[in-house]
Scaffold this active site. Sequence first.
Site, PDB file in Angstrom:
ATOM      1  N   HIS A  67       0.829  -1.199   0.000  1.00  0.00           N
ATOM      2  CA  HIS A  67       0.000   0.000   0.000  1.00  0.00           C
ATOM      3  C   HIS A  67       0.864   1.248   0.000  1.00  0.00           C
ATOM      4  O   HIS A  67       2.048   1.201   0.317  1.00  0.00           O
ATOM      5  CB  HIS A  67      -0.947   0.005   1.200  1.00  0.00           C
ATOM      6  CG  HIS A  67      -0.256  -0.161   2.516  1.00  0.00           C
ATOM      7  ND1 HIS A  67       0.129  -1.391   3.002  1.00  0.00           N
ATOM      8  CD2 HIS A  67       0.158   0.742   3.434  1.00  0.00           C
ATOM      9  CE1 HIS A  67       0.726  -1.230   4.171  1.00  0.00           C
ATOM     10  NE2 HIS A  67       0.759   0.053   4.454  1.00  0.00           N
ATOM     11  N   GLY A  68       0.238   2.355  -0.367  1.00  0.00           N
ATOM     12  CA  GLY A  68       0.923   3.632  -0.379  1.00  0.00           C
ATOM     13  C   GLY A  68      -0.081   4.761  -0.444  1.00  0.00           C
ATOM     14  O   GLY A  68      -1.245   4.556  -0.797  1.00  0.00           O
TER      15      GLY A  68
END
Length: 156
Positions: A67-68
């Site tokens: 994720h980011g």
Amino acid sequence: MNIYSLLDNSTILAGLKVKNKKELLNEMVDALSDDVTKEQLEEIRDSVFEREEIMSTGVGKNLAIPHGKVKSIEKNYASFAILKDPIDYDSIDGEPVKMVFLLAGPESKNSTHIKLLSRISRLMNSSAFREALSDCETADEIFKAFHAEEERYFGN
């Protein structure tokens, strides 16, 4: 917000063939290319790889949740893959990864991002659900499995 609404046939990769983590993450980010600009796509890619350098998102049970967060997007985007062959991912349990759920969100909505990651974790923690997903052969079957599981689990 439900998880299945973040996915569609273009962001679900069934039977994905990759050799390593880098190739996998690039494929997962590239699956978002229909929904974001080229610049946003590269920001998402950078954010996901930066997060991965801090600590592996291989959470165990043959699952990874890379994720980011990026400034330039206004909403959450996701892609999901079931790998044809498991790959090494530096997971916390040392096991290879077979299923991957990538989440990219806006920097300005941190609490939503955390809630979505939590929801993904709860869904994917079900061994029965992971087994049901592993029986899916197409993106459409995977989407329907997510929809049915969220209806059952969360009552959406």
